[in-house]
Structure formats: structure tokens, C-alpha cells
Design an enzyme around this catalytic site. Structure first.
Site, PDB file in Angstrom:
ATOM      1  N   LYS A  42       0.832  -1.214   0.000  1.00  0.00           N
ATOM      2  CA  LYS A  42       0.000   0.000   0.000  1.00  0.00           C
ATOM      3  C   LYS A  42       0.865   1.261   0.000  1.00  0.00           C
ATOM      4  CE  LYS A  42      -0.510   0.055   5.026  1.00  0.00           C
ATOM      5  NZ  LYS A  42      -1.405  -0.269   6.163  1.00  0.00           N
ATOM      6  N   ARG A 143     -11.784   0.493  12.907  1.00  0.00           N
ATOM      7  CA  ARG A 143     -11.704   0.850  11.490  1.00  0.00           C
ATOM      8  C   ARG A 143     -12.587  -0.137  10.734  1.00  0.00           C
ATOM      9  NH1 ARG A 143      -5.690   1.323   8.970  1.00  0.00           N
ATOM     10  NH2 ARG A 143      -6.134  -0.797   8.298  1.00  0.00           N
ATOM     11  N   TYR A 285      13.572  31.893   1.783  1.00  0.00           N
ATOM     12  CA  TYR A 285      12.375  32.686   2.064  1.00  0.00           C
ATOM     13  C   TYR A 285      12.293  33.082   3.526  1.00  0.00           C
ATOM     14  CZ  TYR A 285      10.605  31.080  -2.480  1.00  0.00           C
ATOM     15  OH  TYR A 285      10.438  30.827  -3.803  1.00  0.00           O
ATOM     16  N   MET A 333       9.670  24.799  -2.076  1.00  0.00           N
ATOM     17  CA  MET A 333       8.894  23.837  -2.872  1.00  0.00           C
ATOM     18  C   MET A 333       9.815  22.953  -3.711  1.00  0.00           C
ATOM     19  SD  MET A 333       5.861  24.528  -5.687  1.00  0.00           S
ATOM     20  CE  MET A 333       4.927  25.625  -4.638  1.00  0.00           C
TER      21      MET A 333
HETATM   22  C1  LIG Z   1      -0.659  -1.226   6.888  1.00  0.00           C
HETATM   23  C2  LIG Z   1      -1.197  -2.542   7.207  1.00  0.00           C
HETATM   24  C3  LIG Z   1      -0.342  -3.620   7.445  1.00  0.00           C
HETATM   25  C4  LIG Z   1       1.169  -3.457   7.522  1.00  0.00           C
HETATM   26  O1  LIG Z   1       1.545  -2.668   8.625  1.00  0.00           O
HETATM   27  P1  LIG Z   1       3.096  -2.416   8.959  1.00  0.00           P
HETATM   28  O2  LIG Z   1       3.091  -1.806  10.319  1.00  0.00           O
HETATM   29  O3  LIG Z   1       3.575  -1.470   7.925  1.00  0.00           O
HETATM   30  O4  LIG Z   1       3.768  -3.720   8.878  1.00  0.00           O
HETATM   31  C5  LIG Z   1      -0.900  -4.862   7.642  1.00  0.00           C
HETATM   32  N1  LIG Z   1      -2.254  -5.033   7.594  1.00  0.00           N
HETATM   33  C6  LIG Z   1      -3.100  -4.017   7.383  1.00  0.00           C
HETATM   34  C7  LIG Z   1      -4.562  -4.270   7.362  1.00  0.00           C
HETATM   35  C8  LIG Z   1      -2.608  -2.734   7.188  1.00  0.00           C
HETATM   36  O5  LIG Z   1      -3.453  -1.725   6.973  1.00  0.00           O
END
Ligand SMILES: *Cc1c(COP(=O)(O)O)cnc(C)c1O
Length: 393
Positions: A42, A143, A285, A333
Site C-alpha cells: 500500500k 476501522r 524565504y 517547494m
Molecule cells: C498497513 C497494514 C499492514 C502493515 O503494517 P506495517 O506496520 O507497515 O507492517 C498490515 N495489515 C493491514 C490491514 C494494514 O493496513
């Protein structure tokens, strides 16, 4: 409209394939031979670059976890292009009913986390498709996922009635508080809730005892052995970063010996110009820096647009020839101005290291994140997707 590619004088990321492989091996050691190791991709592979990290993760990990449907489909496209064997792929993020159909067609697993999965059932039936799903249980993060109350009320029971089109391949949950603590009492309550939820699911939708269970992210995989179950879902630590100092301390206690994690990413930037500024000159700046003496500065074409945090102004340094060079004035930037008076002997072009090793010095994502009052997770995921990335050995 797409973002124009940077020119040659831009900062770039180097990704170490050997570091990534060593990190996967470290987790195989921690998890043991009976468990599988999954790689979380991700956040543009934690900012490292999804398309650059995918071949490495595909070669090394047993499971691949994507956040968006498109990334799940991209794994299948990669396999088709490479004539590579198919990996197990799970989209852990939100998916619409239409996307469930597209992913089922591609053989990518999806998460069922609330009753919205029911909308996909008639679409799958109409197409004669079967989707592999993983039931997400909210054991205390608040969540996504069915709460234990929702499970008891029958919110997931539709899975039993839709067995012809939805196959439950896994049950998962996610921890709320494993990284910030050295005692794991809250995690224990989550583990208990997970056990109870699995029982409820076994009873109500006849989830098979062999259904794969996965719960642990990096920190739990390291410090909480009962959370390892069948697969560990490792994100940050496969990129060579400790989830937190607390996790590192606990790992030492739990594992006896600390596994070595190798940071995968280095961030380097060639200079745009190197020049002398006379004593008394202002820099940047707001004129927040004034040179107390004649100062040799390097102007680096990198700034907050690229993900270098502006909050690090006044605190940060970069490395040049293995020496620390303070960032002068404010982060802009597209520019940083650094004091290279003592790091070089002339005004020739140079290369600065913003993250990574240079000689005897190294600069970690934790350090840069600390200067910017954030965590390394945020810092690396905010590295610009536009930056050139190169995989090195
Ligand atoms: C982000 C995430 C992980 C991995 O977490 P890390 O702390 O980066 O290892 C695993 N499972 C879910 C559902 C996540 O959202």
C-alpha cells in the site's frame, strides 16, 4: 493531465534489491517455516514505488497485499507480461460491488468487512463468477471490519447463503496498539476477540477450521508470537524500517537477538549549483538564515513538492562526502540550500544524500521524520510518485 517527468537534475530514489531480500529472509526466520510471509504494497509500496517494488515482492513473498483494486489487477498484468506464476493477492482496501466482479475475474481476493458485500452477490451470479474473500473482523481498531456485536447479530450470515459465489478463504484483523507500547495488553484483548469471532464465524457461516487466519503486521509479527497465525502481513519492516523504537526494544526481549533490518531506500540529489555566499548573506524565504561567515552552499533541486518535509527547516542536514551538511533557512517547494563549506574543496557539481548511507554516516527515515514531527511511515509514503526510482543490487 499527467505530471511532467523530472529532468536529469532531480533527486532520485535507489532501491536495494538485496536489502529487500534480506528483510524477507529475516521475517521468514521470525515466522518459522510453517508460516507464510506476505508483503504489503500500500501507499505506493510505502513510497518506494509500486511498480519498482512489485517484481521484488513478487519474487520473495508468498502473499501480496494491495490497497486498491487497480493495484491488485496490476499484479496480474505483471504476471501475464512476465509469464510468471500467480501469487496470492488480496486487496485489503475498500472495493465496490463492480470491483469485486473485476477482481474475481482476475483471481484477486477481496476483503469483506461489512454488509456492502451483499450487493456483489447478484452481479457475481449473473456472470457465473466466484470470488475469494477474507472476512475482516474489527477486534478493537474501530476501522473496517465486522465488530463482534455485528457478527453475533448475523451481519456476515449472508456469506453462508452466497456460498455458490463467495468462498471464504481467510479471516483477518488488524492491531491498534502494538507499536506504541512495550506491553501488549490491548493487543491481547484483540487476540481474544479474534478467537471469539472465529468461533462465531465457524458456527454461523461454517468457516472451515483450515481457513487461513492472518492478523500480524510488522510489529506484532516481531513481538507477539501468538498473533502470527498462518500468514504475517508485513509492511514497513520489509522496507527495512523498524515500526518504532518500542518494537525494537520488545523484539530484543522476545526474540533474544535483534534481526537486522536493511533500509531499502536511499534518496540522493545532484546539486543545481555550488557557490560562495559572503558573510552576512541571507538564505531562503523569510530571510530566516544569515551567514555568519563566508559560506559555500549547494543549491539542491529538491523540496517539499518531492516529499522533503518543510517542517524539517532549521533542523535537518544532508550528507555530502560522508559529512553532515546543515540545511540552511527554509525548505522550499523545489529547493534546499545546504552548507557544504567543509564537505567539498571546490564548487564542482556534487551529490547529496537526503536518506541513506554516505561513507561512515547514514541518515534514516526515522531521523528525517523526527525533525518534521511525524513518523517514518508518513515520511516515506509522501515521497513523490514522480521521483525517478532505480532498483540496484
Ligand atoms: C498497513 C497494514 C499492514 C502493515 O503494517 P506495517 O506496520 O507497515 O507492517 C498490515 N495489515 C493491514 C490491514 C494494514 O493496513
Amino acid at each position: 493531465m499527467s505530471v511532467p517527468a523530472p529532468g536529469e537534475l532531480s533527486s532520485r530514489l535507489e532501491l536495494s534489491a538485496s536489502a529487500f531480500r534480506a528483510n524477507v529472509a529475516a521475517f521468514r526466520g521470525v515466522a518459522g517455516p510453517s508460516r507464510r510471509v506476505g508483503a504489503v504494497l500500500k501507499g505506493n509500496a510505502y513510497g518506494h514505488g509500486f511498480s519498482e517494488m512489485l517484481p521484488l515482492a513478487h519474487a520473495e513473498a508468498d502473499w501480496l497485499y494491495a490497497i486498491t483494486p487497480n493495484e491488485g489487477l496490476a499484479v496480474r498484468a505483471f504476471e501475464a507480461a512476465q509469464s510468471a506464476a500467480r501469487r496470492d493477492v488480496l486487496v485489503i482496501g475498500a472495493v465496490s460491488a463492480g470491483e469485486v466482479v473485476a477482481l474475481a475475474e482476475a483471481g484477486v481476493d477481496v476483503v469483506v468487512a461489512d454488509r456492502s458485500f451483499e450487493a456483489a452477490v447478484p452481479l457475481l451470479r449473473a456472470k457465473g463468477l466466484k470470488a475469494s474473500v477474507h472476512v475482516h473482523v474489527d477486534t478493537g481498531l474501530g476501522r473496517e471490519g465486522f465488530t463482534t456485536t455485528q457478527l453475533a447479530a448475523g451481519d456476515a450470515d449472508g456469506l453462508a447463503a452466497a456460498r455458490d459465489v463467495l468462498e471464504v478463504k481467510g479471516v483477518l484483523s488488524h492491531f491498534a496498539n502494538t507499536e506504541d507500547v512495550t506491553e501488549q495488553s490491548y493487543a491481547s484483548t484483540q487476540l481474544d476477540a479474534f478467537g471469539r469471532a472465529f468461533e462465531v464465524l465457524s458456527r454461523r457461516i461454517q468457516v472451515a477450521p483450515t481457513t487461513s487466519r492472518h492478523f500480524a503486521a510488522s510489529a506484532a509479527a516481531l513481538v507477539l508470537p501468538p498473533s502470527r497465525f498462518d500468514v504475517v502481513r508485513v509492511g514497513i519492516s520489509l522496507y527495512g524500517l523498524w515500526p518504532s523504537t518500542e518494537t525494537r526494544l520488545s523484539s530484543k526481549v522476545v526474540l533474544g537477538e535483534l534481526p537486522t533490518l536493511h533500509p531499502v531506500l536511499s534518496w540522493r540529489c545532484p546539486s543545481q549549483v555550488v557557490k560562495w555566499l559572503p558573510a552576512g548573506s541571507y538564505v531562503g524565504y523569510g530571510c530566516t538564515w544569515r551567514c555568519g561567515a563566508d559560506t559555500r552552499v549547494a543549491v539542491l533541486p529538491v523540496g517539499y513538492w518531492d516529499g522533503y518535509p518543510r517542517l524539517a527547516s532549521g533542523k535537518a542536514h544532508v550528507l555530502v562526502n560522508g559529512r553532515r551538511c546543515p540545511v540552511l533557512g527554509r525548505v522550499m517547494m523545489n529547493h534546499l540550500i545546504v552548507d557544504v563549506t567543509h564537505a567539498v574543496t571546490n564548487e564542482a557539481p556534487l551529490v547529496a544524500t537526503l536518506l541513506g548511507r554516505d561513507g561512515d554516516e547514514s541518515l534514516s527515515a526515522e531521523t528525517l521524520a523526527g525533525w518534521a514531527q511525524t513518523i517514518h511511515y508518513e515520511l516515506v509514503t509522501r515521497l513523490g510518485a514522480h521521483l525517478p526510482r532505480r532498483v540496484v543490487e
